[in-house]
Write a protein that holds these residues in place. Structure first.
Motif, PDB file in Angstrom:
ATOM      1  N   LEU A  16      29.335-100.599 -59.978  1.00 33.87           N
ATOM      2  CA  LEU A  16      29.227-102.029 -59.679  1.00 33.87           C
ATOM      3  C   LEU A  16      30.558-102.560 -59.136  1.00 33.87           C
ATOM      4  O   LEU A  16      30.576-103.436 -58.267  1.00 33.87           O
ATOM      5  N   MET A  69      27.710-114.369 -60.427  1.00 34.11           N
ATOM      6  CA  MET A  69      26.265-114.469 -60.608  1.00 34.11           C
ATOM      7  C   MET A  69      25.788-115.831 -60.134  1.00 34.11           C
ATOM      8  O   MET A  69      26.342-116.851 -60.505  1.00 34.11           O
ATOM      9  N   ILE A  85      29.759-110.309 -62.766  1.00 35.63           N
ATOM     10  CA  ILE A  85      28.704-109.403 -63.222  1.00 35.63           C
ATOM     11  C   ILE A  85      28.462-109.596 -64.714  1.00 35.63           C
ATOM     12  O   ILE A  85      29.341-109.332 -65.525  1.00 35.63           O
ATOM     13  N   PRO A  86      27.288-110.098 -65.081  1.00 32.56           N
ATOM     14  CA  PRO A  86      26.994-110.213 -66.518  1.00 32.56           C
ATOM     15  C   PRO A  86      26.716-108.846 -67.126  1.00 32.56           C
ATOM     16  O   PRO A  86      26.033-108.031 -66.526  1.00 32.56           O
ATOM     17  N   ASN A  87      27.266-108.628 -68.282  1.00 28.78           N
ATOM     18  CA  ASN A  87      27.017-107.377 -68.990  1.00 28.78           C
ATOM     19  C   ASN A  87      25.834-107.585 -69.919  1.00 28.78           C
ATOM     20  O   ASN A  87      25.960-108.165 -70.990  1.00 28.78           O
ATOM     21  N   MET A  88      24.673-107.112 -69.497  1.00 30.88           N
ATOM     22  CA  MET A  88      23.447-107.342 -70.274  1.00 30.88           C
ATOM     23  C   MET A  88      23.072-106.127 -71.127  1.00 30.88           C
ATOM     24  O   MET A  88      21.950-106.028 -71.604  1.00 30.88           O
ATOM     25  N   LYS A 102      34.024-110.831 -63.404  1.00 25.60           N
ATOM     26  CA  LYS A 102      33.986-110.620 -61.942  1.00 25.60           C
ATOM     27  C   LYS A 102      32.587-110.910 -61.385  1.00 25.60           C
ATOM     28  O   LYS A 102      32.139-110.263 -60.444  1.00 25.60           O
ATOM     29  N   ASP A 160      23.090-110.348 -56.184  1.00 23.90           N
ATOM     30  CA  ASP A 160      23.711-110.503 -57.491  1.00 23.90           C
ATOM     31  C   ASP A 160      23.636-109.178 -58.232  1.00 23.90           C
ATOM     32  O   ASP A 160      22.664-108.447 -58.120  1.00 23.90           O
ATOM     33  N   LEU A 161      24.663-108.901 -58.994  1.00 28.61           N
ATOM     34  CA  LEU A 161      24.705-107.625 -59.702  1.00 28.61           C
ATOM     35  C   LEU A 161      24.634-107.855 -61.204  1.00 28.61           C
ATOM     36  O   LEU A 161      25.183-108.827 -61.727  1.00 28.61           O
ATOM     37  N   LEU A 162      23.916-106.993 -61.874  1.00 21.91           N
ATOM     38  CA  LEU A 162      23.815-107.073 -63.331  1.00 21.91           C
ATOM     39  C   LEU A 162      24.143-105.713 -63.911  1.00 21.91           C
ATOM     40  O   LEU A 162      23.714-104.692 -63.391  1.00 21.91           O
ATOM     41  N   LEU A 163      24.898-105.715 -64.990  1.00 21.22           N
ATOM     42  CA  LEU A 163      25.149-104.474 -65.715  1.00 21.22           C
ATOM     43  C   LEU A 163      24.058-104.369 -66.774  1.00 21.22           C
ATOM     44  O   LEU A 163      24.020-105.148 -67.713  1.00 21.22           O
ATOM     45  N   LYS A 164      23.165-103.417 -66.587  1.00 17.87           N
ATOM     46  CA  LYS A 164      21.953-103.419 -67.394  1.00 17.87           C
ATOM     47  C   LYS A 164      21.422-102.003 -67.509  1.00 17.87           C
ATOM     48  O   LYS A 164      21.563-101.209 -66.593  1.00 17.87           O
ATOM     49  N   LEU A 171      31.192-104.563 -55.685  1.00 17.61           N
ATOM     50  CA  LEU A 171      31.953-105.797 -55.490  1.00 17.61           C
ATOM     51  C   LEU A 171      32.934-105.636 -54.338  1.00 17.61           C
ATOM     52  O   LEU A 171      33.079-106.522 -53.499  1.00 17.61           O
TER      53      LEU A 171
END
Lengths: 123, 291
Positions: free
Chosen positions: B86, A1, A113-116, A111, B97-101, B90
């Motif tokens: 996701l 990120m 990727i933030p887990n939001m 990796k 930028d990637l977000l898990l949301k 990668l």
């Protein structure tokens, strides 16, 4: 990120009034070179929350940015733009966590990727 | 129709490792996604000055649509609910930028930061209630509300959607309008069952530009008619239904209109299920002076 994304993310847990900026817990930082584009940087300069960016870049171990918000004239200096570019787009938080400033809830970053995702009781 | 993935499982479960791999190794899907995102980017109508913008890709999946954005030189942030998708993004070295949301939980982005948003085949997932805590209406509201906040003034959001039914499209549209967006639906190839594509084009802006909206619609038509002339595929037509937020109801204070107004209000109350006295000749009649 990248810190660009960090500068935009806030915690939207139910009941949190000011979830910005998220604190950073660092485990691993990587750098990826990105094409330098002064126009984009000039656009972003007005939008970026400077203090959050400086704090975030320091926590990733990059201390080249000035502490207080620079004058808008500084945007023409190539040296400054390079630093700004590096902090905003090239530093990546690869492993670690983002922490909500109010509730101290941790959002893990893996990796890059933030887990939001929020739990059901946080929505 | 059971072939709709929405009916099979929630997105984070449906797009598991196998499905995500399948999705991204099919050259047909890649091509379709590229085309859809190309068109979405066109509908975004970003100023043509070569300056990269900061865009949002909602439901970015494996970054197929993001690739189109990168190719056009834009910076993007993608969010998706499926970790497997996701992971593939990668692998494909997506540049954004990637977000898990979960978009139904609100985006949680700072206000006014984003120059535009696209979403390819994702928003219809919001209409599902996959968990007991899910309420499609509230999730749509949270999504559109937070999107409206994070977009810059005048920025656009373009969603390619596959609504299941008329009611579903209506639900999505009305949620968007309620959040403050102006805009409408653009339908590509409306007469073809296979290549028919719907795009929801929303503009985020202060009410003052509402007066200019018809112009925006014209622009759309122009760009679409351009398509028509340049595209050589058969039965390619584009129609636009534009939607505005309804104007604030004006109070009818002119003489003689009082009765109409009262009758209208009574009718509204009746529709809400309230107990309302019958309409008679006495309704809304002025009292005599000697009363």
């Amino acid at each position: 990120m990248r810190l660009l994304t960090h500068n935009m993310l806030s915690s939207n847990i139910k009941g949190v009034t000011n979830g910005f900026p998220l604190l950073i817990e660092v485990e691993k930082v990587i750098e990826k070179p990105v094409d330098f584009n002064p126009d984009f940087l000039k656009n972003m300069f007005v939008k970026v929350d400077w203090k959050a960016l400086v704090d975030a870049s320091r926590s990733l171990g990059y201390a080249e940015l000035p502490e207080e918000t620079p004058e808008s004239s500084v945007i023409d200096s190539d040296d400054f733009l390079r630093k700004f570019h590096h902090a905003l787009l090239e530093l990546h938080l690869e492993e670690g966590a983002l922490v909500c400033p109010e509730t101290e809830r941790k959002f893990p970053v893996s990796k890059g990727i933030p887990n939001m995702l929020l739990h059901e009781d946080e929505v | 129709m059971s072939s709709r993935p929405e009916l099979k499982a929630p997105p984070e479960i449906f797009y598991d490792d196998v499905e995500a791999r399948k999705y991204t190794s099919s050259s047909r899907i890649i091509e379709i996604q590229a085309k859809l995102s190309e068109r979405a980017l066109e509908l975004l109508a970003l100023p043509d000055d070569g300056v990269p913008r900061l865009l949002l890709d909602i439901g970015c999946g494996s970054g197929l649509s993001g690739e189109t954005l990168s190719e056009n030189g834009h910076q993007w942030i993608g969010l998706d609910i499926s970790p497997s998708m996701l992971d593939i993004a990668l692998e494909r070295e997506a540049e954004g930028d990637l977000l898990l949301k979960d978009m139904g939980q609100g985006l949680g982005l700072r206000s006014g930061m984003i120059d535009g948003a696209i979403s390819i085949s994702a928003v219809q997932w919001l209409c599902n209630a996959d968990k007991s805590s899910h309420e499609p209406r509230l999730r749509l509201k949270a999504f559109f509300g937070s999107l409206y906040r994070c977009l810059a003034r005048g920025a656009r959001a373009v969603f390619q959607v596959y609504p299941e039914s008329l009611a579903q499209r209506e639900l999505i549209l009305s949620s968007a309008m309620r959040a403050g967006f102006a805009g409408g639906v653009v339908v590509d190839y409306p007469h073809s069952s296979k290549s028919r594509k719907e795009y929801l084009v929303l503009t985020c802006g202060p009410p003052s530009i509402n007066t200019e909206l018809p112009k925006a619609k014209l622009e759309d038509e122009e760009s679409c008619s351009d398509d028509e002339s340049s595209g050589d595929e058969e039965n390619q037509t584009v129609c636009i239904s534009d939607r505005h937020r309804p104007r604030k109801k004006q109070k009818t204070t002119k003489k003689g209109k009082v009765r109409d107004w009262v009758l209208k209000k009574k009718e509204q109350m009746r529709r809400k299920g309230n107990a309302v006295p019958l309409d008679t000749k006495y309704t809304a009649r002025k009292r005599k002076a000697r009363f």
